[in-house]
Structures are given as C-alpha cells and as structure tokens.
Write a protein that holds these residues in place. Structure first.
Motif, PDB file in Angstrom:
ATOM      1  N   ILE A  30     -96.377 -74.528 -23.997  1.00 23.53           N
ATOM      2  CA  ILE A  30     -95.971 -75.195 -22.663  1.00 23.53           C
ATOM      3  C   ILE A  30     -95.327 -76.334 -23.635  1.00 23.53           C
ATOM      4  O   ILE A  30     -93.878 -76.456 -23.554  1.00 23.53           O
ATOM      5  CB  ILE A  30     -96.441 -75.359 -21.513  1.00 23.53           C
ATOM      6  CG1 ILE A  30     -94.627 -75.423 -20.612  1.00 23.53           C
ATOM      7  CG2 ILE A  30     -97.344 -76.474 -21.554  1.00 23.53           C
ATOM      8  CD1 ILE A  30     -94.179 -74.631 -20.599  1.00 23.53           C
TER       9      ILE A  30
ATOM     10  N   PRO B 208     -93.482 -79.572 -18.614  1.00 25.32           N
ATOM     11  CA  PRO B 208     -91.659 -79.432 -18.399  1.00 25.32           C
ATOM     12  C   PRO B 208     -91.715 -80.737 -17.208  1.00 25.32           C
ATOM     13  O   PRO B 208     -92.106 -80.951 -16.007  1.00 25.32           O
ATOM     14  CB  PRO B 208     -91.429 -77.982 -18.499  1.00 25.32           C
ATOM     15  CG  PRO B 208     -92.931 -77.645 -19.035  1.00 25.32           C
ATOM     16  CD  PRO B 208     -93.871 -77.778 -18.598  1.00 25.32           C
TER      17      PRO B 208
ATOM     18  N   SER C 101     -99.520 -71.237 -17.783  1.00 20.65           N
ATOM     19  CA  SER C 101     -98.696 -72.303 -16.854  1.00 20.65           C
ATOM     20  C   SER C 101     -98.883 -73.735 -17.275  1.00 20.65           C
ATOM     21  O   SER C 101    -100.468 -73.447 -17.279  1.00 20.65           O
ATOM     22  CB  SER C 101     -98.498 -71.650 -16.070  1.00 20.65           C
ATOM     23  OG  SER C 101     -98.895 -72.422 -14.576  1.00 20.65           O
ATOM     24  N   CYS C 102     -98.526 -74.449 -17.034  1.00 20.64           N
ATOM     25  CA  CYS C 102     -98.818 -75.591 -16.620  1.00 20.64           C
ATOM     26  C   CYS C 102     -98.926 -76.087 -15.372  1.00 20.64           C
ATOM     27  O   CYS C 102    -100.049 -77.403 -14.749  1.00 20.64           O
ATOM     28  CB  CYS C 102     -97.801 -77.226 -17.220  1.00 20.64           C
ATOM     29  SG  CYS C 102     -97.130 -77.471 -15.867  1.00 20.64           S
ATOM     30  N   GLY C 103     -98.720 -75.657 -14.723  1.00 21.16           N
ATOM     31  CA  GLY C 103     -99.826 -75.241 -13.514  1.00 21.16           C
ATOM     32  C   GLY C 103     -98.669 -76.206 -12.207  1.00 21.16           C
ATOM     33  O   GLY C 103     -99.064 -76.327 -11.169  1.00 21.16           O
ATOM     34  N   GLN C 104     -97.269 -76.723 -12.229  1.00 18.79           N
ATOM     35  CA  GLN C 104     -96.815 -77.417 -11.575  1.00 18.79           C
ATOM     36  C   GLN C 104     -96.361 -76.635 -10.960  1.00 18.79           C
ATOM     37  O   GLN C 104     -95.727 -78.073  -9.798  1.00 18.79           O
ATOM     38  CB  GLN C 104     -95.872 -78.782 -12.857  1.00 18.79           C
ATOM     39  CG  GLN C 104     -96.127 -79.270 -13.795  1.00 18.79           C
ATOM     40  CD  GLN C 104     -94.818 -80.236 -14.126  1.00 18.79           C
ATOM     41  OE1 GLN C 104     -94.222 -80.924 -13.659  1.00 18.79           O
ATOM     42  NE2 GLN C 104     -94.465 -79.657 -14.901  1.00 18.79           N
ATOM     43  N   CYS C 105     -95.513 -76.049 -10.431  1.00 15.18           N
ATOM     44  CA  CYS C 105     -94.908 -74.924  -9.856  1.00 15.18           C
ATOM     45  C   CYS C 105     -95.793 -74.007  -9.708  1.00 15.18           C
ATOM     46  O   CYS C 105     -96.601 -73.300  -9.876  1.00 15.18           O
ATOM     47  CB  CYS C 105     -94.122 -74.264 -10.187  1.00 15.18           C
ATOM     48  SG  CYS C 105     -93.077 -75.379 -11.929  1.00 15.18           S
TER      49      CYS C 105
ATOM     50  N   CYS D 137     -95.037 -70.445 -10.443  1.00 22.00           N
ATOM     51  CA  CYS D 137     -95.701 -69.763 -11.541  1.00 22.00           C
ATOM     52  C   CYS D 137     -97.097 -69.525 -11.841  1.00 22.00           C
ATOM     53  O   CYS D 137     -97.158 -69.174 -12.363  1.00 22.00           O
ATOM     54  CB  CYS D 137     -94.933 -70.986 -13.031  1.00 22.00           C
ATOM     55  SG  CYS D 137     -95.143 -71.277 -14.536  1.00 22.00           S
TER      56      CYS D 137
ATOM     57  N   SER E 224     -88.966 -72.049 -10.779  1.00 25.03           N
ATOM     58  CA  SER E 224     -90.080 -72.732 -10.943  1.00 25.03           C
ATOM     59  C   SER E 224     -89.149 -74.443 -11.800  1.00 25.03           C
ATOM     60  O   SER E 224     -88.078 -73.943 -12.205  1.00 25.03           O
ATOM     61  CB  SER E 224     -90.409 -72.419 -11.929  1.00 25.03           C
ATOM     62  OG  SER E 224     -90.599 -71.062 -12.790  1.00 25.03           O
ATOM     63  N   ILE E 225     -89.614 -75.090 -12.252  1.00 24.12           N
ATOM     64  CA  ILE E 225     -89.128 -76.008 -13.401  1.00 24.12           C
ATOM     65  C   ILE E 225     -88.265 -75.494 -14.662  1.00 24.12           C
ATOM     66  O   ILE E 225     -87.633 -76.152 -15.221  1.00 24.12           O
ATOM     67  CB  ILE E 225     -90.458 -76.923 -13.298  1.00 24.12           C
ATOM     68  CG1 ILE E 225     -90.898 -78.063 -12.189  1.00 24.12           C
ATOM     69  CG2 ILE E 225     -90.041 -77.875 -14.143  1.00 24.12           C
ATOM     70  CD1 ILE E 225     -91.190 -78.765 -12.355  1.00 24.12           C
ATOM     71  N   CYS E 226     -89.699 -74.823 -15.291  1.00 20.43           N
ATOM     72  CA  CYS E 226     -89.318 -74.670 -16.558  1.00 20.43           C
ATOM     73  C   CYS E 226     -89.014 -72.327 -16.743  1.00 20.43           C
ATOM     74  O   CYS E 226     -89.128 -72.241 -15.253  1.00 20.43           O
ATOM     75  CB  CYS E 226     -89.874 -74.961 -17.581  1.00 20.43           C
ATOM     76  SG  CYS E 226     -91.267 -73.933 -17.965  1.00 20.43           S
TER      77      CYS E 226
ATOM     78  N   LEU F  96     -91.053 -70.797 -18.599  1.00 17.95           N
ATOM     79  CA  LEU F  96     -91.494 -70.499 -18.416  1.00 17.95           C
ATOM     80  C   LEU F  96     -92.521 -69.461 -17.698  1.00 17.95           C
ATOM     81  O   LEU F  96     -92.971 -67.769 -18.038  1.00 17.95           O
ATOM     82  CB  LEU F  96     -93.249 -70.757 -18.645  1.00 17.95           C
ATOM     83  CG  LEU F  96     -94.745 -70.244 -19.213  1.00 17.95           C
ATOM     84  CD1 LEU F  96     -95.416 -70.558 -20.465  1.00 17.95           C
ATOM     85  CD2 LEU F  96     -95.235 -70.216 -17.720  1.00 17.95           C
ATOM     86  N   TRP F  97     -91.998 -69.121 -16.977  1.00 15.20           N
ATOM     87  CA  TRP F  97     -92.702 -67.378 -15.458  1.00 15.20           C
ATOM     88  C   TRP F  97     -91.268 -67.103 -16.057  1.00 15.20           C
ATOM     89  O   TRP F  97     -92.253 -65.867 -15.052  1.00 15.20           O
ATOM     90  CB  TRP F  97     -91.987 -68.400 -13.583  1.00 15.20           C
ATOM     91  CG  TRP F  97     -91.955 -67.589 -12.707  1.00 15.20           C
ATOM     92  CD1 TRP F  97     -91.436 -68.222 -11.622  1.00 15.20           C
ATOM     93  CD2 TRP F  97     -93.356 -66.407 -12.375  1.00 15.20           C
ATOM     94  NE1 TRP F  97     -92.030 -66.875 -10.621  1.00 15.20           N
ATOM     95  CE2 TRP F  97     -93.035 -65.955 -11.583  1.00 15.20           C
ATOM     96  CE3 TRP F  97     -94.072 -66.471 -13.683  1.00 15.20           C
ATOM     97  CZ2 TRP F  97     -93.743 -64.856 -10.475  1.00 15.20           C
ATOM     98  CZ3 TRP F  97     -94.738 -65.075 -12.731  1.00 15.20           C
ATOM     99  CH2 TRP F  97     -94.627 -64.299 -11.233  1.00 15.20           C
TER     100      TRP F  97
HETATM  101  S1  SF4 Z   1     -92.654 -73.246 -14.909  1.00 15.34           S
HETATM  102 FE1  SF4 Z   1     -93.441 -74.470 -13.496  1.00 15.34          FE
HETATM  103  S2  SF4 Z   1     -95.780 -74.453 -13.733  1.00 15.34           S
HETATM  104 FE2  SF4 Z   1     -94.711 -72.771 -15.072  1.00 15.34          FE
HETATM  105  S3  SF4 Z   1     -94.698 -74.012 -16.781  1.00 15.34           S
HETATM  106 FE3  SF4 Z   1     -93.345 -74.541 -16.494  1.00 15.34          FE
HETATM  107  S4  SF4 Z   1     -92.941 -76.492 -15.356  1.00 15.34           S
HETATM  108 FE4  SF4 Z   1     -95.339 -75.517 -15.708  1.00 15.34          FE
END
Ligand code: SF4
Ligand SMILES: Cc1cc2nc3c(=O)[nH]c(=O)nc-3n(C[C@H](O)[C@H](O)[C@H](O)COP(=O)(O)O)c2cc1C
Ligand code: FES
Lengths: 156, 438
Positions: free
Chosen positions: B173, B191, B345-349, B352, B389-391, B393-394
């Motif tokens: 990430i 992120p 996944s960083c787990g914030q959202c 995701c 989601s924030i970034c 990745l999802w």
């Molecule tokens: S979408 Fe959200 S939970 Fe997934 S990696 Fe990006 S910031 Fe982290």
C-alpha cells in the motif's frame, strides 16, 4: 544485547540529523535496531520512542504495520518465497511444498535448531526471474527443486 | 518482419552492474540538469515537460508537466519531490532495472523535477525488499554529492537540493502515493483522503510531487534532446517509450523497451518474449500489472499505448505484461489475486477491508467445490462498493476479478456446479479471516 545508543550512536545521530522531521526517523531507526539487536526487542522499541519523540505504543504500531520487521526472533536464515501471480503460475506452489517438506516446518515457523525461518511473501518485484525467493534479503530466481536444494546446501 | 525494441532508457545499458558516474557523464549524463539550472527557469522546465507529452509511468498515466503545474507557487511552505520506487504491483519489475543499472538517470531525473517545482529535498522511497538496489542507489547518491551534483550549489549554481534514499519495509500500500507519504512521515502507511492532492498538501502537509522512477528517468534525455524529440516518439496522445516487463508463461521473460503505439501486445509477446512454451497456447494476458483487467487471447492485436489498451477494456497501468497459457485455472488465479489484495488492504475502509476478505472467502469456496449458485451475484454486489473507499486498492482488485469472471464465466459456473453448496458459511463474518490465516 547492546542498545542502539551503545552500538550505533553515530548512525542513529546521522539518521536523526538527515531527515527534516524527527518522526520520519522511525523507520530508518527500526532498521538500525534490527541490525544491531537481530530483532526488534521491546527495549529497542522503547529506545526508538525516546529518540523520535513518539510513544512506545506508536512505535510498536509502526513496526507491526511493515511485514519485514521482526517482532520476534527469526532463524539464522530467513527464507521468503514469492507466490504471487508470475511466480504462482511458474510453479511456486510446488516449490513451497518442497520447502515445507525439506525443512519440516510450516510457513511462519522456525526450525528447532534455529537455522531457518520460512515465510511466503507477496511479489518481490523480480517477476521476470520467476519463480523466486530471498534469503536474508539476497535474491534467487528461476528456481527449481534442485536449485533450492543446492542453495540450501551451500549455506553454512 | 519481427517487431523490435526502441531503446532510450535502456540504451547501451550493460546489464552486469551499475553504470558509474564517469561513464554516465561520458554518455551525456547530467547535461540535461546543467541545461535546466543554467539556461531555464523552473517554469520553462515545466513547459518543456508539458510539451514532451510525458505521462506518469507509475500506473495512472497522468501528464507529468500538468501535475507539476498544480504545485502552488505562492505557498510559503517548503516543497518536496518524491520518487516512487516502491515497485510492488505484481508483475512489475521495471523500475529496479533503472535503479540497478543506471542509478544516475534516476538521480538526475529527481533533480530536474525538484528544480522545476522549487523543491530542496528529493526523497527516493524504495521498497524494503530491494536492499541490494538501495545500496547501489545510496552509493550513486554519494557519488553525486562528491561531484557537486547534489547538496548545496549544484554545478556551481544557486540551486541546492538534498537527496535522501528512504527504505520502505514491506507494504504494497506504500506504493499508493498518499500511503507512501504517510510512511515517509514515519507512520503506518495508511492512505489519506484526496483531495487535498499531494501537489497541494503532501509530505508534512506541504506541496509535494510524487513521480514514478521510470517517469523521472525520462527527464534527462527530454531536457538534453528537447521536448520535440521526445514528442516525435509514440502516438499523438501516448508519447515516448515505455518499459515493459514481460513475465509468466513466456520463453524469454524480461524487461523490454518499446515505442508506445508502434508495436502490438501480440508482437511484444511473440517477437520480444518469444511466445509461450512449446505445445501451449495463450489463454489470456494481463497488460498492465495485476490490477489491470485481463485480456483474452483474441484481443492481443491492440497497439501498446494508453488509449488503445483502454479502448480494449483494460489499462496500460505499469506496463507489466503477464502471460497466462492454457494450463491456468481462472478460479484459482482469481483467488490468488484476491488473497494478495486482502493481505495488503490497510484496513481503514470497510468496503475494502471486508470486501477483500469476503471475496477471498467466496472464491475459496468456489475453488474448493463448496460454491453455490448465488455466489457470482454476491460478488457483483460486493463490487458495487468499488468507488467508496479512500484509495484505489479496492478498485485494484475489483477490476481484474470482475474481468476474469466476465471473460471466463463458464469456468466459474462449472466450478460452482461441480461442488456441493455449503450454505453454512454465509453469515459467519469471522470465517474469511481463517482462510487468510492459511
Ligand atoms: S481502499 Fe481503504 S482500506 Fe483499502 S487500502 Fe485503500 S485506504 Fe486502505
Ligand atoms: C494500490 C496502489 C499501489 C500503487 N503502487 C505503485 C507503485 O508501486 N509504484 C508507483 O510508481 N506507483 C504506484 N501507484 C501509483 C501512485 O499512487 C502514483 O499515482 C504514482 O506514483 C504517480 O507517479 P507518476 O505520475 O509518475 O506515474 C499505486 C497506486 C495504487 C492505488
Ligand atoms: S510475482 Fe513473484 S516476484 Fe513478482
């Protein structure tokens, strides 16, 4: 175990001096602690907290976020085999099984003599050499069962 | 006639060891930087790069000069240039070649970009696993300092810039630019919401430009030979050359350099990478790193440039081509991809964090013969949360898995039909984690 201040005071000072913000030193200092203490002991984490002005819990949280940092002792040789897509379709699953059988441990475990820790990792950025692995950060590519045997046999 | 490479970044490169400063300078190295510092204002440099048509090589293909133009000139805060050397997108192993064999091209690129945006600090954020390459870069940076090409009064001019090599430590990430910046601030690499974009509020909340290694390495030759020269390569909208790492089931995997739009995906695979193994056929191809939607074997005559690959329903992304032959089971492949993104996944959202885990759970069930008829519909429902989601990745897992199901629906349906549905797994939110722990 020597503290960072005893073993690498000069290097620690250089890191803190070079970065424009003290908090940014946390990751380089974690590397330094890893090098001097072999793994990130609670004492080392506390020392980094004191050096950076972060709380010990924050430093531990940072260390835990990054998969490379050892929060527990590892074997003398840390084997990390990639099983992401390019390696996966080029035989990584068989090689993983071979390593498990040969070392007699599961992924995430260390042999009882403390020589080998076995992990699988995500893409190592060496996909054109697939399938590949690293041992203590050194890269090995185009692996076969035979090549893995030769590599392991060559380690002291 | 077999198609061939067009080498600019890889020109005359000796792939046995890093090119040192002397040889780099003999080949015209640092002349581009000298020209910028002595003849051009920062604005003029930005204009040149805009005219060259250079687009970001990290994945999104955003015009580089335009991005630099977003840095507020009147801001009293310091400005930062960050080179994204996190290279973690599965299939991608191109930036490493530049850093390993021509580190000064990356350093010169950083300095040109830093000068253009009036930054006095340039960071090279390199993934932790590249420890040997980080040492090569660090040595090259020291060489540059000793030759007054970095530090104070570069090349005897008024311009000063520090270069700092900063190692990541194993987190995909941190390749995402805002995750990278939080990591560079010494934190967990989560992120951040955009806007504000890094150009306005980046590292230490100050204006920051993040560019990929390959993007920056294009700058020395653009400045030395002129924007018009660079713009003469490629197509109208996709200028220049691109590094393409080709991996997977090909006979000659490797990092090749092609002129954008002047060679097709099929030619890259057949003529440069020498095609698939004896007795096999191509089943599908990932054209731009693991996040890009997969193309089927009948879609390979697409010219390799941003627009054409997008028109075919995918994206050029990092330019990393992964070739899959007829032996690959697409359900298993989708599961492998999903596990990667779930792990990273960083787990914030919630969409995701939970979505990647549920996706793994469902694909795993299908793969193990426990799938049930509603599974593909459930996956489509999960995918509806794609852009919440924030970034990205999802999105980076939704796109390729959606394409795999769309292109090879019968494989998923057959896998579901041959099994015994396991209804007990539904409504057990804890269960996906156990799959991941394997
Ligand atoms: S979408 Fe959200 S939970 Fe997934 S990696 Fe990006 S910031 Fe982290
Ligand atoms: C999940 C994710 C991972 C990314 N990983 C990388 C990476 O490893 N290297 C990279 O250069 N860009 C990566 N990017 C793109 C960066 O966010 C950013 O767009 C890029 O570094 C900008 O540089 P460019 O304009 O020169 O392409 C990633 C993006 C996402 C969403
Ligand atoms: S997929 Fe194994 S190194 Fe990239």
């Amino acid at each position: 175990m020597p503290t960072i201040a005893e073993a690498a005071a000069e290097e620690a000072r250089a890191i803190l001096h070079r970065l424009p913000n003290r908090h940014s030193s946390s990751i380089p200092l974690l590397y330094l602690a890893w090098k001097t203490c072999a793994w990130l002991t609670p004492a080392a984490l506390e020392e980094i907290a004191a050096l950076t002005g972060l709380s010990p819990a924050t430093v531990e949280g940072i260390a835990g976020f990054y998969t490379m940092f050892p929060l527990h002792p590892r074997g003398k040789y840390h084997i990390e085999i990639c099983d992401n897509i390019s390696c996966y379709i080029n035989g990584a699953p068989d090689l993983k099984n071979h390593l498990r059988n040969k070392l007699g441990i599961e992924f995430g475990q260390t042999t009882s003599d403390g020589r080998f820790t076995l992990d699988h990792v995500e893409c190592l950025g060496n996909c054109c050499e697939a399938p590949c692995m690293q041992i203590n950060g050194k890269e090995y590519g185009r692996l076969t069962v035979q090549k893995i045997n030769e590599i392991l046999d060559s380690l002291d | 006639m077999a198609a061939s490479e067009t080498r600019v970044l890889l020109k005359d490169l000796d792939l046995t060891g890093p090119r040192d400063l002397d040889s780099y300078r003999r080949m015209g190295g640092y002349q581009g930087l000298a020209k910028c510092l002595r003849q051009f204002t920062p604005d003029r440099v930005i204009d040149e790069v805009k005219q060259s048509g250079l687009r970001g090589r990290g994945g999104a293909g955003f015009p580089t000069g335009v991005k630099w133009g977003f840095v507020p000139k009147t801001s009293p805060k310091p400005k930062y240039l960050v080179c994204n050397a996190d290279e973690g997108e599965p299939g991608t192993c191109k930036d490493r070649v530049l850093m390993q064999y021509n580190p000064h091209s990356v350093i010169e690129g950083c300095l040109i970009a830093a000068y253009a945006i009036a930054a006095h600090h340039a960071f090279i954020y390199i993934r932790g696993e590249f420890s040997e390459i980080a040492e090569i870069l660090e040595r090259a940076v020291q060489e540059a300092y000793r030759a007054h090409l970095a530090g104070t009064n570069i090349l005897g001019t008024q311009y000063s810039c520090e270069i700092i090599v900063y190692r990541g430590a194993g987190a995909y990430i941190c390749g995402e630019e805002s995750g990278l910046l939080t990591s560079l601030e010494g934190k967990r690499g989560n992120p951040r919401n955009k806007p504000p974009f890094p150009a306005v509020e980046g590292l230490y909340r100050a204006p920051t430009v993040v560019n990929n290694v390959e993007t920056l390495a294009c700058l020395p030759s653009i400045m030395r030979n002129g924007a018009a020269w660079y713009a003469s390569l490629g197509t109208e909208k996709s200028k220049g050359t691109k590094l393409v790492p080709v991996s997977g089931h090909v006979r000659k995997p490797g990092v090749y350099e092609i002129e954008l739009g002047k060679i097709t995906l099929r030619e890259i695979i057949a003529d440069l990478a020498r095609g698939v193994r004896e007795g096999h056929t191509i089943k599908a191809v990932i054209p731009g790193g693991s996040s890009s939607p997969i193309l089927s074997a009948d879609q390979l005559d697409v010219p390799f440039d941003y627009e054409s690959v997008a028109a075919a329903g995918s994206m050029l992304g990092s330019g990393a081509i992964v070739v899959l032959d007829n032996t690959v089971d697409m359900v298993e492949f989708a599961l492998r991809l999903a596990k990667f993104y779930a792990h990273e996944s960083c787990g914030q959202c919630t969409p995701c964090r939970e979505g990647t885990r549920w996706l793994v759970e469902i694909l795993n069930a299908i793969h193990e013969g426990r799938g049930h008829p509603d599974d593909l519909e459930t996956i489509q429902k999960l995918f509806e949360t794609e852009l919440t989601s924030i970034c990205l990745l999802w999105s980076a897992v939704v796109m390729p898995v959606r394409a795999l199901i769309e292109k090879f629906p019968e494989e998923f349906r057959t896998a579901i039909a041959r099994g015994t549905p396991d209804f007990s797994r539904m409504g057990q939110p804890g269960s996906p984690v156990s799959v991941l722990a394997e």
